[in-house]
Design a protein around this motif. Structure first.
Motif, PDB file in Angstrom:
ATOM      1  N   ASP A   6       0.812  -1.215   0.000  1.00  0.00           N
ATOM      2  CA  ASP A   6       0.000   0.000   0.000  1.00  0.00           C
ATOM      3  C   ASP A   6       0.850   1.272   0.000  1.00  0.00           C
ATOM      4  OD1 ASP A   6       0.931  -0.024   2.560  1.00  0.00           O
ATOM      5  OD2 ASP A   6      -1.019   0.004   3.544  1.00  0.00           O
ATOM      6  N   LYS A   7       2.189   1.118  -0.075  1.00  0.00           N
ATOM      7  CA  LYS A   7       3.058   2.287  -0.166  1.00  0.00           C
ATOM      8  C   LYS A   7       3.720   2.408  -1.539  1.00  0.00           C
ATOM      9  CE  LYS A   7       2.495   3.709   4.082  1.00  0.00           C
ATOM     10  NZ  LYS A   7       1.834   5.011   4.380  1.00  0.00           N
ATOM     11  N   ILE A   8       3.401   1.486  -2.455  1.00  0.00           N
ATOM     12  CA  ILE A   8       4.041   1.483  -3.762  1.00  0.00           C
ATOM     13  C   ILE A   8       3.581   2.659  -4.622  1.00  0.00           C
ATOM     14  CG2 ILE A   8       4.211   0.229  -5.955  1.00  0.00           C
ATOM     15  CD1 ILE A   8       4.197  -2.348  -4.400  1.00  0.00           C
ATOM     16  N   LYS A   9       2.335   3.065  -4.455  1.00  0.00           N
ATOM     17  CA  LYS A   9       1.689   4.066  -5.320  1.00  0.00           C
ATOM     18  C   LYS A   9       1.410   3.445  -6.689  1.00  0.00           C
ATOM     19  CE  LYS A   9       2.166   7.268  -2.131  1.00  0.00           C
ATOM     20  NZ  LYS A   9       1.037   7.800  -1.371  1.00  0.00           N
ATOM     21  N   SER A  10       0.786   4.215  -7.575  1.00  0.00           N
ATOM     22  CA  SER A  10       0.437   3.688  -8.887  1.00  0.00           C
ATOM     23  C   SER A  10       1.676   3.534  -9.762  1.00  0.00           C
ATOM     24  CB  SER A  10      -0.554   4.625  -9.590  1.00  0.00           C
ATOM     25  OG  SER A  10      -1.789   4.660  -8.911  1.00  0.00           O
ATOM     26  N   CYS A  11       1.729   2.416 -10.506  1.00  0.00           N
ATOM     27  CA  CYS A  11       2.826   2.249 -11.455  1.00  0.00           C
ATOM     28  C   CYS A  11       2.397   1.354 -12.597  1.00  0.00           C
ATOM     29  CB  CYS A  11       4.077   1.709 -10.778  1.00  0.00           C
ATOM     30  SG  CYS A  11       4.088  -0.064 -10.473  1.00  0.00           S
ATOM     31  N   TYR A  12       3.132   1.463 -13.707  1.00  0.00           N
ATOM     32  CA  TYR A  12       2.900   0.661 -14.905  1.00  0.00           C
ATOM     33  C   TYR A  12       4.163  -0.110 -15.239  1.00  0.00           C
ATOM     34  CZ  TYR A  12      -1.298   3.461 -15.820  1.00  0.00           C
ATOM     35  OH  TYR A  12      -2.523   4.063 -15.715  1.00  0.00           O
ATOM     36  N   ILE A  13       3.973  -1.327 -15.713  1.00  0.00           N
ATOM     37  CA  ILE A  13       5.090  -2.124 -16.194  1.00  0.00           C
ATOM     38  C   ILE A  13       4.744  -2.609 -17.596  1.00  0.00           C
ATOM     39  CG2 ILE A  13       6.586  -4.106 -15.783  1.00  0.00           C
ATOM     40  CD1 ILE A  13       5.811  -4.011 -12.863  1.00  0.00           C
ATOM     41  N   ASP A 115       3.525 -10.710  -2.622  1.00  0.00           N
ATOM     42  CA  ASP A 115       4.981 -10.748  -2.463  1.00  0.00           C
ATOM     43  C   ASP A 115       5.676 -10.170  -3.687  1.00  0.00           C
ATOM     44  OD1 ASP A 115       4.732 -11.907   0.013  1.00  0.00           O
ATOM     45  OD2 ASP A 115       5.045 -13.957  -0.707  1.00  0.00           O
ATOM     46  N   PHE A 116       5.150 -10.494  -4.872  1.00  0.00           N
ATOM     47  CA  PHE A 116       5.738  -9.956  -6.102  1.00  0.00           C
ATOM     48  C   PHE A 116       5.656  -8.431  -6.119  1.00  0.00           C
ATOM     49  CE2 PHE A 116       4.480  -7.977 -10.100  1.00  0.00           C
ATOM     50  CZ  PHE A 116       5.681  -8.072 -10.802  1.00  0.00           C
ATOM     51  N   LEU A 117       4.494  -7.891  -5.753  1.00  0.00           N
ATOM     52  CA  LEU A 117       4.306  -6.455  -5.803  1.00  0.00           C
ATOM     53  C   LEU A 117       5.276  -5.732  -4.873  1.00  0.00           C
ATOM     54  CD1 LEU A 117       0.415  -6.421  -5.927  1.00  0.00           C
ATOM     55  CD2 LEU A 117       1.981  -5.876  -7.781  1.00  0.00           C
ATOM     56  N   SER A 135      11.906  -4.446 -16.645  1.00  0.00           N
ATOM     57  CA  SER A 135      10.493  -4.615 -16.981  1.00  0.00           C
ATOM     58  C   SER A 135      10.152  -6.054 -17.363  1.00  0.00           C
ATOM     59  CB  SER A 135      10.111  -3.667 -18.121  1.00  0.00           C
ATOM     60  OG  SER A 135       8.769  -3.876 -18.527  1.00  0.00           O
ATOM     61  N   ASP A 136      10.889  -6.625 -18.324  1.00  0.00           N
ATOM     62  CA  ASP A 136      10.586  -7.982 -18.777  1.00  0.00           C
ATOM     63  C   ASP A 136      10.803  -9.011 -17.675  1.00  0.00           C
ATOM     64  OD1 ASP A 136       9.790  -7.079 -21.199  1.00  0.00           O
ATOM     65  OD2 ASP A 136      11.438  -7.934 -22.361  1.00  0.00           O
ATOM     66  N   LEU A 137      11.833  -8.815 -16.852  1.00  0.00           N
ATOM     67  CA  LEU A 137      12.085  -9.742 -15.753  1.00  0.00           C
ATOM     68  C   LEU A 137      10.940  -9.735 -14.751  1.00  0.00           C
ATOM     69  CD1 LEU A 137      15.881  -9.089 -15.043  1.00  0.00           C
ATOM     70  CD2 LEU A 137      14.852 -11.110 -16.116  1.00  0.00           C
ATOM     71  N   ARG A 138      10.438  -8.554 -14.438  1.00  0.00           N
ATOM     72  CA  ARG A 138       9.344  -8.458 -13.473  1.00  0.00           C
ATOM     73  C   ARG A 138       8.056  -9.028 -14.071  1.00  0.00           C
ATOM     74  NH1 ARG A 138      13.227  -7.496 -11.226  1.00  0.00           N
ATOM     75  NH2 ARG A 138      12.724  -9.656 -10.709  1.00  0.00           N
ATOM     76  N   ARG A 139       7.831  -8.759 -15.365  1.00  0.00           N
ATOM     77  CA  ARG A 139       6.630  -9.301 -16.007  1.00  0.00           C
ATOM     78  C   ARG A 139       6.681 -10.823 -16.075  1.00  0.00           C
ATOM     79  NH1 ARG A 139       5.210  -6.539 -21.540  1.00  0.00           N
ATOM     80  NH2 ARG A 139       7.462  -6.437 -21.876  1.00  0.00           N
ATOM     81  N   GLU A 140       7.857 -11.355 -16.384  1.00  0.00           N
ATOM     82  CA  GLU A 140       8.025 -12.802 -16.451  1.00  0.00           C
ATOM     83  C   GLU A 140       7.772 -13.439 -15.090  1.00  0.00           C
ATOM     84  OE1 GLU A 140      11.479 -16.062 -17.732  1.00  0.00           O
ATOM     85  OE2 GLU A 140      11.742 -13.923 -18.161  1.00  0.00           O
ATOM     86  N   GLU A 141       8.263 -12.795 -14.064  1.00  0.00           N
ATOM     87  CA  GLU A 141       8.069 -13.295 -12.705  1.00  0.00           C
ATOM     88  C   GLU A 141       6.582 -13.299 -12.345  1.00  0.00           C
ATOM     89  OE1 GLU A 141       9.230 -12.027  -8.100  1.00  0.00           O
ATOM     90  OE2 GLU A 141      10.220 -11.073  -9.809  1.00  0.00           O
ATOM     91  N   LEU A 142       5.901 -12.209 -12.659  1.00  0.00           N
ATOM     92  CA  LEU A 142       4.479 -12.120 -12.332  1.00  0.00           C
ATOM     93  C   LEU A 142       3.671 -13.148 -13.100  1.00  0.00           C
ATOM     94  CD1 LEU A 142       2.025 -10.811 -11.011  1.00  0.00           C
ATOM     95  CD2 LEU A 142       2.004  -9.117 -12.861  1.00  0.00           C
ATOM     96  N   ASN A 144       4.579 -15.999 -14.275  1.00  0.00           N
ATOM     97  CA  ASN A 144       4.828 -17.318 -13.686  1.00  0.00           C
ATOM     98  C   ASN A 144       4.011 -17.512 -12.418  1.00  0.00           C
ATOM     99  OD1 ASN A 144       6.639 -18.972 -15.231  1.00  0.00           O
ATOM    100  ND2 ASN A 144       8.289 -17.512 -14.807  1.00  0.00           N
ATOM    101  N   VAL A 145       3.906 -16.479 -11.604  1.00  0.00           N
ATOM    102  CA  VAL A 145       3.107 -16.540 -10.376  1.00  0.00           C
ATOM    103  C   VAL A 145       1.637 -16.762 -10.699  1.00  0.00           C
ATOM    104  CG1 VAL A 145       2.256 -15.157  -8.448  1.00  0.00           C
ATOM    105  CG2 VAL A 145       4.696 -15.187  -8.968  1.00  0.00           C
ATOM    106  N   ILE A 146       1.128 -16.002 -11.684  1.00  0.00           N
ATOM    107  CA  ILE A 146      -0.286 -16.129 -12.060  1.00  0.00           C
ATOM    108  C   ILE A 146      -0.591 -17.521 -12.590  1.00  0.00           C
ATOM    109  CG2 ILE A 146      -2.058 -15.317 -13.677  1.00  0.00           C
ATOM    110  CD1 ILE A 146      -0.744 -12.541 -13.497  1.00  0.00           C
ATOM    111  N   LEU A 147       0.258 -18.025 -13.465  1.00  0.00           N
ATOM    112  CA  LEU A 147       0.013 -19.331 -14.081  1.00  0.00           C
ATOM    113  C   LEU A 147       0.177 -20.480 -13.093  1.00  0.00           C
ATOM    114  CD1 LEU A 147       1.706 -18.842 -17.559  1.00  0.00           C
ATOM    115  CD2 LEU A 147      -0.737 -18.855 -17.035  1.00  0.00           C
ATOM    116  N   LYS A 148       0.986 -20.288 -12.072  1.00  0.00           N
ATOM    117  CA  LYS A 148       1.149 -21.328 -11.064  1.00  0.00           C
ATOM    118  C   LYS A 148      -0.156 -21.555 -10.313  1.00  0.00           C
ATOM    119  CE  LYS A 148       4.003 -22.761  -7.153  1.00  0.00           C
ATOM    120  NZ  LYS A 148       5.189 -22.430  -6.293  1.00  0.00           N
ATOM    121  N   SER A 149      -0.863 -20.470  -9.999  1.00  0.00           N
ATOM    122  CA  SER A 149      -2.134 -20.570  -9.274  1.00  0.00           C
ATOM    123  C   SER A 149      -3.320 -20.750 -10.210  1.00  0.00           C
ATOM    124  CB  SER A 149      -2.344 -19.309  -8.421  1.00  0.00           C
ATOM    125  OG  SER A 149      -1.314 -19.145  -7.480  1.00  0.00           O
ATOM    126  N   ASN A 150      -3.158 -20.334 -11.472  1.00  0.00           N
ATOM    127  CA  ASN A 150      -4.255 -20.371 -12.436  1.00  0.00           C
ATOM    128  C   ASN A 150      -3.750 -20.947 -13.758  1.00  0.00           C
ATOM    129  OD1 ASN A 150      -6.327 -18.301 -10.919  1.00  0.00           O
ATOM    130  ND2 ASN A 150      -4.218 -17.564 -10.771  1.00  0.00           N
TER     131      ASN A 150
END
Length: 263
Positions: A6-13, A115-117, A135-142, A144-150
């Motif tokens: 809740d301290k990250i503020k708005s951001c785009y990747i 945790d990713f955020l 950017s690509d590293l963070r997107r790849e990580e996210l 992978n997280v999404i597909l692991k649960s879904n």
């Protein structure tokens, strides 16, 4: 130590997101503060703080943000096709045969997403854009997280086909409230622009622009007269860009001001 979510503020990747009501690329949205209401022509969706969703490409969607205590903050991650093709080649995700008509998909809640955020804060720049080098590293990580649960979402992300030809009349009657170009409408119905206009004339005996305007104005008349809505409450939801344009078009069509129906 990482900053709390809740301290990250708005951001785009990722690449810039289109402001259109046509979703050109998949994107992930995590809401930190405020509320979001989404609409896909059929269903309405609500997103509260701490919730996330996937908004699917090649669909029409509208989403309105609402501030809470005068604050609205989010994290948006764009999964464009170039990135997804590279990801597929590298990770070889398994397809499950999953399909869905929903435009807004809510992933299963997972502590891994939170945790990713938290991990993006060291790369987060003050302008709201993640460092390009990461950017690509963070997107790849996210992803992978999404597909692991879904895991079934792989069928959504890695479908690189274009829309096939569909029932034009049903599509237009469902989506007439969205403010998009004829080129977008043609693409979504599986037609070239010339075939779209030709088929439209055969079905509706009208041009797309004139038909859309009349359809929206008739709906506006009904909502104001019968449902007692105010013009200022409905013009955006009906695809008008501003209230003055709506008011002019309404009076030109019916001969009196829209506001006179609610008095």
């Amino acid at each position: 130590m990482f900053t709390r979510v809740d301290k990250i503020k708005s951001c785009y990747i990722g690449p810039a997101i289109s402001p259109e009501q046509f979703i050109a690329e998949h994107f992930f949205l995590y809401l930190i503060k405020g509320n979001i209401q989404g609409y896909d022509g059929n269903k309405r969706y609500n997103l509260a703080p701490g919730e996330s969703c996937i908004v699917r490409k090649n669909h029409l969607a509208r989403y309105n943000k609402q501030k809470e205590a005068n604050q609205f903050e989010k994290v948006v991650v764009i999964f464009d096709e170039v990135f997804l093709r590279k990801f597929k080649d590298k990770h070889q995700p398994k397809l499950t045969g999953f399909s869905s008509e929903n435009v807004f998909l809510k992933p299963k809640k997972s502590g891994f997403i939170a945790d990713f955020l938290k991990t993006i804060s060291p790369y987060y720049q003050s302008g709201g854009k993640i460092d390009v080098d990461h950017s690509d590293l963070r997107r790849e990580e996210l992803l992978n997280v999404i597909l692991k649960s879904n895991p079934r979402y792989a069928d959504i992300f890695f479908d690189f086909g274009i829309p096939g030809k569909i029932d034009l009349e049903a599509f237009m009657n469902k989506n007439y409230k969205f403010n998009v170009s004829n080129n977008r409408l043609a693409f979504l119905t599986g037609r070239s622009i010339s075939a779209f206009k030709r088929d439209f004339k055969k079905i509706f005996n009208d041009t797309p622009g004139h038909w859309l305007l009349q359809k929206r104005l008739r709906e506006a008349h009904f909502l104001i007269e019968n449902k007692k809505h105010k013009p200022s409450e409905i013009y955006l939801d009906l695809g008008f860009e501003d209230l003055s344009h709506f008011s002019f078009a309404f009076k030109n069509r019916f001969g009196y001001n829209a506001s006179s129906l609610s008095t």
